[in-house]
Design a protein around this motif. Structure first.
Motif, PDB file in Angstrom:
ATOM      1  N   ASN A  72       0.862  -1.176   0.000  1.00  0.00           N
ATOM      2  CA  ASN A  72       0.000   0.000   0.000  1.00  0.00           C
ATOM      3  C   ASN A  72       0.902   1.231   0.000  1.00  0.00           C
ATOM      4  N   ARG A  73       0.399   2.330  -0.542  1.00  0.00           N
ATOM      5  CA  ARG A  73       1.200   3.552  -0.606  1.00  0.00           C
ATOM      6  C   ARG A  73       0.289   4.766  -0.601  1.00  0.00           C
ATOM      7  N   GLU A  74       0.842   5.868  -0.120  1.00  0.00           N
ATOM      8  CA  GLU A  74       0.067   7.115  -0.084  1.00  0.00           C
ATOM      9  C   GLU A  74       1.028   8.283  -0.296  1.00  0.00           C
ATOM     10  N   ASN A  75       0.680   9.160  -1.246  1.00  0.00           N
ATOM     11  CA  ASN A  75       1.473  10.366  -1.471  1.00  0.00           C
ATOM     12  C   ASN A  75       1.113  11.395  -0.403  1.00  0.00           C
ATOM     13  N   VAL A  76       1.877  11.402   0.682  1.00  0.00           N
ATOM     14  CA  VAL A  76       1.568  12.296   1.797  1.00  0.00           C
ATOM     15  C   VAL A  76       2.180  13.682   1.618  1.00  0.00           C
ATOM     16  N   ARG A  77       3.221  13.787   0.761  1.00  0.00           N
ATOM     17  CA  ARG A  77       3.905  15.056   0.484  1.00  0.00           C
ATOM     18  C   ARG A  77       4.375  15.734   1.774  1.00  0.00           C
ATOM     19  N   LEU A  78       5.001  14.940   2.619  1.00  0.00           N
ATOM     20  CA  LEU A  78       5.476  15.450   3.900  1.00  0.00           C
ATOM     21  C   LEU A  78       6.536  16.540   3.717  1.00  0.00           C
ATOM     22  N   GLY A  79       7.212  16.503   2.585  1.00  0.00           N
ATOM     23  CA  GLY A  79       8.274  17.475   2.341  1.00  0.00           C
ATOM     24  C   GLY A  79       7.823  18.716   1.607  1.00  0.00           C
ATOM     25  N   GLU A  80       6.522  18.879   1.428  1.00  0.00           N
ATOM     26  CA  GLU A  80       6.009  20.076   0.747  1.00  0.00           C
ATOM     27  C   GLU A  80       6.441  21.328   1.522  1.00  0.00           C
ATOM     28  N   GLY A  81       7.184  22.189   0.843  1.00  0.00           N
ATOM     29  CA  GLY A  81       7.671  23.387   1.510  1.00  0.00           C
ATOM     30  C   GLY A  81       8.863  23.145   2.407  1.00  0.00           C
ATOM     31  N   LEU A  82       9.587  22.030   2.175  1.00  0.00           N
ATOM     32  CA  LEU A  82      10.710  21.683   3.038  1.00  0.00           C
ATOM     33  C   LEU A  82      11.840  22.707   2.983  1.00  0.00           C
ATOM     34  N   VAL A  83      11.837  23.527   1.943  1.00  0.00           N
ATOM     35  CA  VAL A  83      12.831  24.602   1.862  1.00  0.00           C
ATOM     36  C   VAL A  83      12.745  25.479   3.110  1.00  0.00           C
ATOM     37  N   ASN A  84      11.532  25.548   3.708  1.00  0.00           N
ATOM     38  CA  ASN A  84      11.324  26.335   4.936  1.00  0.00           C
ATOM     39  C   ASN A  84      11.645  25.525   6.194  1.00  0.00           C
ATOM     40  N   GLN A  85      12.139  24.288   5.985  1.00  0.00           N
ATOM     41  CA  GLN A  85      12.653  23.450   7.077  1.00  0.00           C
ATOM     42  C   GLN A  85      11.591  22.888   8.020  1.00  0.00           C
ATOM     43  N   GLU A  86      10.317  22.950   7.640  1.00  0.00           N
ATOM     44  CA  GLU A  86       9.280  22.407   8.518  1.00  0.00           C
ATOM     45  C   GLU A  86       8.232  21.622   7.743  1.00  0.00           C
ATOM     46  N   ILE A  87       7.686  20.583   8.392  1.00  0.00           N
ATOM     47  CA  ILE A  87       6.549  19.850   7.846  1.00  0.00           C
ATOM     48  C   ILE A  87       5.317  20.712   8.060  1.00  0.00           C
ATOM     49  N   THR A  88       4.557  20.955   6.987  1.00  0.00           N
ATOM     50  CA  THR A  88       3.382  21.812   7.109  1.00  0.00           C
ATOM     51  C   THR A  88       2.296  21.113   7.932  1.00  0.00           C
ATOM     52  N   GLU A  89       1.378  21.895   8.470  1.00  0.00           N
ATOM     53  CA  GLU A  89       0.294  21.337   9.288  1.00  0.00           C
ATOM     54  C   GLU A  89      -0.544  20.340   8.498  1.00  0.00           C
ATOM     55  N   GLU A  90      -0.860  20.670   7.248  1.00  0.00           N
ATOM     56  CA  GLU A  90      -1.680  19.787   6.424  1.00  0.00           C
ATOM     57  C   GLU A  90      -0.977  18.460   6.165  1.00  0.00           C
ATOM     58  N   ALA A  91       0.321  18.544   5.802  1.00  0.00           N
ATOM     59  CA  ALA A  91       1.088  17.330   5.528  1.00  0.00           C
ATOM     60  C   ALA A  91       1.262  16.499   6.803  1.00  0.00           C
ATOM     61  N   PHE A  92       1.445  17.181   7.918  1.00  0.00           N
ATOM     62  CA  PHE A  92       1.583  16.512   9.219  1.00  0.00           C
ATOM     63  C   PHE A  92       0.351  15.644   9.492  1.00  0.00           C
ATOM     64  N   LYS A  93      -0.837  16.236   9.324  1.00  0.00           N
ATOM     65  CA  LYS A  93      -2.090  15.511   9.586  1.00  0.00           C
ATOM     66  C   LYS A  93      -2.259  14.331   8.635  1.00  0.00           C
ATOM     67  N   LYS A  94      -1.944  14.551   7.349  1.00  0.00           N
ATOM     68  CA  LYS A  94      -2.103  13.478   6.368  1.00  0.00           C
ATOM     69  C   LYS A  94      -1.141  12.331   6.651  1.00  0.00           C
ATOM     70  N   GLY A  95       0.076  12.669   7.068  1.00  0.00           N
ATOM     71  CA  GLY A  95       1.064  11.648   7.391  1.00  0.00           C
ATOM     72  C   GLY A  95       0.627  10.770   8.550  1.00  0.00           C
ATOM     73  N   ILE A  96       0.113  11.397   9.605  1.00  0.00           N
ATOM     74  CA  ILE A  96      -0.341  10.649  10.784  1.00  0.00           C
ATOM     75  C   ILE A  96      -1.559   9.795  10.442  1.00  0.00           C
ATOM     76  N   GLU A  97      -2.477  10.344   9.653  1.00  0.00           N
ATOM     77  CA  GLU A  97      -3.658   9.581   9.243  1.00  0.00           C
ATOM     78  C   GLU A  97      -3.258   8.360   8.421  1.00  0.00           C
ATOM     79  N   THR A  98      -2.260   8.523   7.559  1.00  0.00           N
ATOM     80  CA  THR A  98      -1.770   7.400   6.758  1.00  0.00           C
ATOM     81  C   THR A  98      -1.162   6.325   7.659  1.00  0.00           C
ATOM     82  N   LEU A  99      -0.432   6.742   8.680  1.00  0.00           N
ATOM     83  CA  LEU A  99       0.150   5.781   9.617  1.00  0.00           C
ATOM     84  C   LEU A  99      -0.932   5.024  10.382  1.00  0.00           C
TER      85      LEU A  99
END
Length: 398
Positions: free
Chosen positions: A125-152
């Motif tokens: 199984n796989r899910e494009n969580v895009r945890l690194g969206e905006g990683l240039v700013n050195q932080e996981i965004t709130e939206e990506a954070f929630k999607k990542g945890i939900e996927t887990l």
């Protein structure tokens, strides 16, 4: 799985035979028709190590309709009985193990078993969580954070459903770079998943382990080849000679990283395009430049490039593993991606939803690596860090 699913699966698995889908449909229909006719004759059908099909006659019975309390007699019937073979039953009873590859772009899970000396990768199984969206700013965004945890949470549920004996969850570049990575790790632990943040060197070695396993059928294990694992936040390189790693390198040129760094907008401006190529060229000089027999790419970017080349309607590992793509063909794909807007890119045959805006930077990395090592084509491996992590876990129990 119904007959249509079986035909589709065979069509993907037997792609090298170039059988028409209609021919496969006829073959499957004939197979089931033959089974039916033999059972009608009263014959017992055995598939060695799988099981036995046979007919059984049920006795007639009296039953009462609960709605009108009327009694009826149902005469005896014939029904097909399937009995599991001993070896198949033993396989079913073996415990599952799981590996989780938690990357900058994609979270993946694979459940597998070791049967005798062979490891089988059975459920994915796989899910494009895009945890690194905006990683240039050195932080996981709130939206990506929630999607990542939900996927887990979904992955955890899958492991519980299949009563997984043990698992290994590895976190890569995003967890090494993001300032709030520790917060994500703590939240993941609350739902019962401990993430092991691995070093670039460990990441490369796991990728190589998976690739070597997948190359057994390709006859390339004893060759001198470069394995390239393009991730969202970084790209890992390892030179293998006769199955032994000679050097390892990690560069910050992931597909998501490049997209954010250059703030890509589609279609891509020619000056921006040239700038990316020059940037990649400068980055790659950090790699030892030497002769290799083959360059083998693994990871989501590699699989996507293969799907675009083969114009796959449905993702399947069968036609992709070992598939060769020429540098000229990559250049054609690159030009098409660069000259389209995102809506048109999403409609290109083989495009995976959620990767439309990072397909181009990923393909550019592939082309640049081939150019640097003066190779005319690359070879795809659908085996990599995910399979390597699962293999390493199963080895602990043997």
């Amino acid at each position: 799985m119904n007959r249509s699913d079986l035909i589709e699966s065979l069509n993907l698995k037997l792609a090298d035979l170039e059988l028409e889908k209609e021919d496969l449909k006829v073959i499957v229909e004939l197979f089931f028709e033959t089974l039916k006719e033999e059972l009608k004759k009263g014959n017992r059908i055995e598939f060695r190590d799988f099981g036995v099909f046979e007919l059984k006659k049920n006795k007639g019975l009296i039953f009462k309709n609960p709605k009108n309390q009327q009694s009826y007699y149902v005469k005896n019937k014939l029904r097909v009985i399937f009995k599991l073979g001993k070896e198949f039953k033993e396989r079913l009873n073996l415990p599952f193990f799981a590996a989780l590859d938690l990357g900058t772009q994609t979270f993946r899970i694979c459940l597998g078993k070791k049967i005798q000396d062979q490891t089988y990768f059975l459920i994915r199984n796989r899910e494009n969580v895009r945890l690194g969206e905006g990683l240039v700013n050195q932080e996981i965004t709130e939206e990506a954070f929630k999607k990542g945890i939900e996927t887990l949470r979904n992955f955890k549920e899958l492991m519980e459903t299949y009563e997984v004996k043990d698992y290994r969850a590895v976190g890569t570049a995003i967890f090494r770079k993001a300032k709030n990575a520790q917060e994500f790790l703590a939240e993941a632990k609350k739902i019962g998943i401990d993430i092991e943040v691995i070093s670039p060197e460990e990441e490369v070695l796991l990728s190589l382990k998976g690739v070597l396993y997948g190359l057994q059928s390709q006859g390339l294990v004893d060759k001198k080849f470069l394995v390239v694992d393009i991730g969202g936040g970084s790209t890992e390189f390892v030179l293998s000679e006769k199955g032994t790693p000679k050097w390892i390198k990690s560069l910050d040129i992931g597909a998501v990283w490049l997209k954010d760094l250059f703030q890509l907008r589609y279609p891509v401006n020619s000056k921006v395009f040239k700038s990316i190529m020059e940037y990649l060229s400068d980055k790659l000089v950090d790699l030892p430049k030497e002769e290799v027999d083959y360059v083998i790419f693994t990871g989501g970017t590699a699989s996507l490039l293969g799907a675009l080349d083969l114009k796959l309607k449905t993702y399947s590992p069968y036609p992709l593993n070992g598939h060769k793509i020429s540098k000229d063909r990559i250049e054609i794909i690159v030009k098409k991606l660069a000259n389209c807007d995102l809506e048109r890119i999403s409609k290109i045959k083989g495009m995976e939803k959620g990767r439309e805006d990072i397909a181009l930077p990923g393909a550019l990395i592939c082309w640049s690596v081939l150019e640097y090592f003066k190779k005319d084509f690359l070879i795809l491996s659908v085996y990599g860090i995910l399979e390597g992590a699962l293999l390493s876990l199963i080895e602990r129990y043997n």
